[in-house]
Design a protein around this motif. Structure first.
Motif, PDB file in Angstrom:
ATOM      1  N   SER A 173       0.679  -1.137   0.062  1.00 47.34           N
ATOM      2  CA  SER A 173       0.003  -0.027  -0.062  1.00 47.34           C
ATOM      3  C   SER A 173       1.056   1.191   0.002  1.00 47.34           C
ATOM      4  O   SER A 173       0.532   2.195  -0.762  1.00 47.34           O
ATOM      5  N   ASN A 174       1.861   1.176   0.788  1.00 47.06           N
ATOM      6  CA  ASN A 174       2.852   2.518   0.809  1.00 47.06           C
ATOM      7  C   ASN A 174       3.509   2.671  -0.615  1.00 47.06           C
ATOM      8  O   ASN A 174       3.745   3.727  -1.124  1.00 47.06           O
ATOM      9  N   ILE A 175       3.935   1.301  -1.285  1.00 45.39           N
ATOM     10  CA  ILE A 175       4.466   1.697  -2.390  1.00 45.39           C
ATOM     11  C   ILE A 175       3.522   2.186  -3.384  1.00 45.39           C
ATOM     12  O   ILE A 175       3.842   3.098  -4.172  1.00 45.39           O
ATOM     13  N   GLN A 176       2.216   1.668  -3.311  1.00 40.06           N
ATOM     14  CA  GLN A 176       1.348   2.076  -4.436  1.00 40.06           C
ATOM     15  C   GLN A 176       0.916   3.614  -4.000  1.00 40.06           C
ATOM     16  O   GLN A 176       0.716   4.335  -4.934  1.00 40.06           O
ATOM     17  N   SER A 177       0.986   3.958  -2.731  1.00 38.99           N
ATOM     18  CA  SER A 177       0.625   5.567  -2.759  1.00 38.99           C
ATOM     19  C   SER A 177       1.799   6.528  -2.887  1.00 38.99           C
ATOM     20  O   SER A 177       1.752   7.659  -3.614  1.00 38.99           O
ATOM     21  N   ALA A 178       3.031   5.898  -2.748  1.00 42.53           N
ATOM     22  CA  ALA A 178       4.195   6.514  -3.224  1.00 42.53           C
ATOM     23  C   ALA A 178       4.349   6.672  -4.602  1.00 42.53           C
ATOM     24  O   ALA A 178       4.641   7.910  -5.191  1.00 42.53           O
ATOM     25  N   LEU A 179       3.812   5.795  -5.464  1.00 46.61           N
ATOM     26  CA  LEU A 179       3.893   5.778  -6.833  1.00 46.61           C
ATOM     27  C   LEU A 179       2.735   6.748  -7.543  1.00 46.61           C
ATOM     28  O   LEU A 179       2.744   7.368  -8.560  1.00 46.61           O
ATOM     29  N   SER A 180       1.542   6.799  -6.646  1.00 49.07           N
ATOM     30  CA  SER A 180       0.551   7.504  -7.221  1.00 49.07           C
ATOM     31  C   SER A 180       0.941   9.030  -6.969  1.00 49.07           C
ATOM     32  O   SER A 180      -0.113  10.047  -7.263  1.00 49.07           O
ATOM     33  N   LYS A 181       1.967   9.484  -6.399  1.00 55.14           N
ATOM     34  CA  LYS A 181       2.356  10.954  -6.218  1.00 55.14           C
ATOM     35  C   LYS A 181       3.463  11.206  -7.380  1.00 55.14           C
ATOM     36  O   LYS A 181       4.479  11.067  -6.787  1.00 55.14           O
ATOM     37  N   PRO A 182       3.059  11.675  -8.410  1.00 55.12           N
ATOM     38  CA  PRO A 182       4.069  11.714  -9.555  1.00 55.12           C
ATOM     39  C   PRO A 182       4.478  13.284  -9.470  1.00 55.12           C
ATOM     40  O   PRO A 182       4.157  14.106  -8.687  1.00 55.12           O
ATOM     41  N   ARG A 183       5.921  13.282 -10.011  1.00 54.69           N
ATOM     42  CA  ARG A 183       6.490  14.561 -10.104  1.00 54.69           C
ATOM     43  C   ARG A 183       5.899  15.346 -11.073  1.00 54.69           C
ATOM     44  O   ARG A 183       5.654  15.003 -11.989  1.00 54.69           O
TER      45      ARG A 183
END
Lengths: 72, 131
Positions: free
Chosen positions: A62-72
């Motif tokens: 879930s943490n990885i997913q949320s990190a990926l969902s915050k694009p630059r």
């Protein structure tokens, strides 16, 4: 109390021997039961640990997913 | 026209890389725990099978014991009253054997316990009639 019944000594001895064998097997059964109970406890413990592991992995994903969902 | 290749920016890539590696490690540990659980269950099944063998063994011994004992229906045997044995003189005592119905223990007088009980019942009946 009922009237006494008589049996031949040889047969009486055979009965005694058979009863001793049954008693020995009952003791064996007790040991096996004890081991089964130990394994049951171990299994429950492992199942709990397995479940916790699953929850931890789920959290990390879930943490990885949320990190990926915050694009630059 | 060449197709546009799009890219996505990832914030904190090291955090994600670390997260992916840790998740991989956890997954391997998860599978190891599963193997341990499988082994425990296999041993449990083996022990249950062992118990079944012991049970079958005991079950097979019971007819063996039964075959060695005389085939007499205990319920049909005459009752041996211990109190009667205590009250009667020694020469009147006889151990009843199977098939010896003609040898009966002579009853000369009621045992004291039964006599007292009979007297008690009598008194209670009299009390009830008064009440």
């Amino acid at each position: 109390m009922s009237t006494p019944v008589f049996v031949k000594v040889e047969r009486y001895k055979k009965v005694q021997t058979a009863i001793d064998r049954v008693k020995k097997r009952l003791e064996d059964a007790k040991i096996v039961f004890k081991r089964i109970n130990e394994l049951k406890t171990e299994e429950e413990h492992e199942l709990g640990a397995w479940q916790s592991e699953l929850a931890r992995i789920e959290n990390k994903i879930s943490n990885i997913q949320s990190a990926l969902s915050k694009p630059r | 026209m060449p197709s546009d290749i799009l890219y996505m920016g990832i914030e904190n890539p090291n955090v994600i890389r670390k997260g992916v590696l840790e998740s991989s490690k956890d997954l391997i540990q998860f599978l190891q725990k599963y193997e341990k659980l499988k082994a425990i269950r296999a041993e449990k099944q083996a022990q249950i099978a062992k118990l079944r063998i012991i049970y079958d063994d005991i079950l097979s011994m019971i007819p063996e014991i039964k075959s060695e004992l005389p085939k007499i229906d205990v319920k049909t045997l005459p009752k041996w009253d211990v109190r009667m044995k205590e009250e009667l003189p020694a020469e009147e005592h006889e151990i009843a054997e199977p098939g010896s119905e003609e040898k009966k223990i002579p009853k000369k007088r009621m045992p004291s316990v039964d006599r007292l009980e009979a007297e008690l019942n009598d008194i209670e009946q009299k009390l009830k009639s008064i009440a």
